[in-house]
Design an enzyme around this catalytic site. Structure first.
Site, short mmCIF file in Angstrom:
data_model
loop_
_atom_site.label_atom_id
_atom_site.label_comp_id
_atom_site.label_asym_id
_atom_site.label_seq_id
_atom_site.Cartn_x
_atom_site.Cartn_y
_atom_site.Cartn_z
CG PHE A 133 69.46 25.60 23.71
CD1 PHE A 133 68.89 25.13 22.53
CD2 PHE A 133 68.73 25.47 24.89
CE1 PHE A 133 67.62 24.55 22.51
CE2 PHE A 133 67.46 24.89 24.88
CZ PHE A 133 66.91 24.43 23.70
CG ASP A 218 69.90 30.96 29.73
OD1 ASP A 218 69.69 30.30 30.77
OD2 ASP A 218 69.41 30.67 28.63
CE LYS A 247 68.38 22.76 31.52
NZ LYS A 247 67.60 21.88 30.67
C1 LIG Z 1 70.81 27.65 28.88
C2 LIG Z 1 69.39 27.22 28.68
N1 LIG Z 1 68.43 28.14 28.58
C3 LIG Z 1 67.13 27.81 28.41
C4 LIG Z 1 66.75 26.49 28.32
C5 LIG Z 1 65.30 26.14 28.13
O1 LIG Z 1 64.81 25.53 29.26
P1 LIG Z 1 63.44 24.69 29.22
O2 LIG Z 1 63.70 23.44 28.48
O3 LIG Z 1 63.10 24.48 30.67
O4 LIG Z 1 62.43 25.55 28.54
C6 LIG Z 1 67.72 25.48 28.42
C7 LIG Z 1 67.36 24.06 28.33
O5 LIG Z 1 68.15 23.18 28.16
C8 LIG Z 1 69.08 25.85 28.61
O6 LIG Z 1 70.04 24.95 28.71
#
Ligand SMILES: Cc1ncc(COP(=O)(O)O)c(C=O)c1O
Length: 396
Positions: A133, A218, A247
């Site tokens: 994700f 990520d 986050k």
């Molecule tokens: C690993 C990861 N990358 C990217 C995102 C996307 O973040 P955002 O919701 O701030 O766009 C998330 C969101 O849960 C995530 O867990």
């Protein structure tokens, strides 16, 4: 506004994109949230992993209040004291990554990293992993694996492929002279709380180097102390070329960032940008948040508390639990059946938790959660998973 009015207005005007829960939260303190009637809930969701520092952290609150009276917005064309302080702090966290791009969310950080990889290498290919994700905008969605998020939005961005997570052989085959980058979560959160084997991340570094591809890690969910180190990739000793975070970076204030290594080229004026990125208000919150995480030793606390929590979770004698896995305070309890009814039971017992896929309960408590609160969580989970209780939950 009373409760009835709040429910009615939100129900009338909501986009419809969220599964709403009938609770109105108005205040938080540490690992606790309080509803409109001042009823207390233990927050083991942290707004999907945002509130590492807990709610209403006094240092973040003070920094925001002070900066709001000075300067809220300033495009990155101009210099600013808070931005400079945050840049210095962030780059000190990952030796070798000396530049940073600021944005406003996780998906923007991933989007930027992918663009940087393509402009840097002049290649189209992005290799991502199954169960990944990475966000919901078109570039990051194309790296996200689950069809639940992708369906209805095709055609997605071309040039992407997905390989099984933790599989070095598949990675060897997928990365070629056409690959701009391999993007991977050091711990898969949404995908089910799966931890990258350090040998896998080390192999990814080697394979990317052999083919002139960039390594994007990520850390949007796993960053800022949650796994016991500042960033989960540090468990493998690998330095990526691009590290995405968001986050909890600014203590709950929307902010994203990409840390950038020396192999990333061609980032010249106008190639990418963000109106709000690096605004002094978010940067001031970021400086306060990082200072507090360091002062309170939250990475070490996450390691200690996570080990305690997982050890006790593994002692719960329940035929429902298939596996407990995690790292630091990023914990998954895999059940032998769907978790949704159990999340509802926990919420009725005033504990907020998340799912990760259909069968995993994900616990992402604030790193400031106390041992007393962890014991309370364990007590409730033990009751909920005991044979009798689970039989009645199943029957509902
Ligand atoms: C690993 C990861 N990358 C990217 C995102 C996307 O973040 P955002 O919701 O701030 O766009 C998330 C969101 O849960 C995530 O867990």
């Amino acid at each position: 506004m009373n409760s009835k009015q709040i429910f009615e207005i939100e129900a009338r005007h909501t986009s419809g994109l969220y599964t709403k829960q009938p609770i109105i939260f108005v205040r938080g303190q540490g690992a606790l949230l309080f509803d409109i009637d001042n009823v207390e809930y233990l927050d083991c969701a942290s707004g999907h992993g945002v509130a590492n520092l807990g709610h209403a952290h006094p240092m973040v609150a003070a920094a925001l209040a002070e900066q709001a009276t000075k300067l809220v917005t300033l495009f990155e064309t101009f210099y600013n004291d808070q931005r400079a302080a945050l840049m210095e702090k962030m780059c000190a966290l990952v030796p070798g990554l000396e530049r940073v791009f600021f944005c406003n969310s996780g998906t923007e950080a991933v989007e930027a990293a992918i663009k940087f990889a393509r402009i840097s290498t002049g290649r189209p290919g992005i290799v991502a992993t199954m169960r990944a994700f990475h966000g919901r905008t078109m570039g990051s969605l194309s790296a996200t694996y689950n069809k639940k998020y992708r369906e209805g939005f095709e055609p997605l961005v071309p040039g992407y492929c997905h390989v099984p997570y933790n599989n070095i052989e598949a990675l060897e085959k997928a990365i070629s002279a056409e690959t701009a980058a391999f993007i991977v979560e050091a711990v898969q959160g949404e995908g089910g709380v799966y931890i990258a084997d350090p040998a896998y991340i080390q192999a990814a570094r080697r394979i990317c180097d052999e083919h002139g591809a960039l390594l994007i890690i990520d850390e949007v969910q796993s960053g800022f102390g949650r796994t016991g180190k500042w960033f989960a990739v540090q468990h493998s000793g690998v330095t990526p070329d691009l590290l995405c975070c968001a986050k909890s970076l600014a203590g709950g204030v929307p902010m994203g960032a990409v840390l950038i290594g020396p192999a990333v080229k061609n980032l010249t004026p106008g190639v990418h940008g963000s109106t709000f990125g690096g605004n002094p208000l978010a940067c001031a919150a970021g400086v306060a948040a990082l200072t507090a995480i360091e002062a309170e030793r939250l990475p070490a606390q996450a390691a200690e508390k996570g080990a305690y929590l997982m050890q006790k979770l593994r002692q719960i004698d329940s035929p429902l639990i298939r596996e407990v896995r995690g790292i630091g305070l990023m914990v998954g309890i895999e059940l032998k059946q769907k978790v949704q009814p159990y999340l509802k039971t926990l919420q009725d017992r005033h504990i907020l938790a998340l799912n990760a896929g259909l069968t995993v309960i994900r616990l992402l408590p604030p790193l400031v959660i106390t041992y007393e609160q962890i014991d309370h969580l364990l007590e409730v989970l033990t009751e909920v998973f005991s044979s009798e209780a689970s039989a009645s939950t199943q029957a509902e």
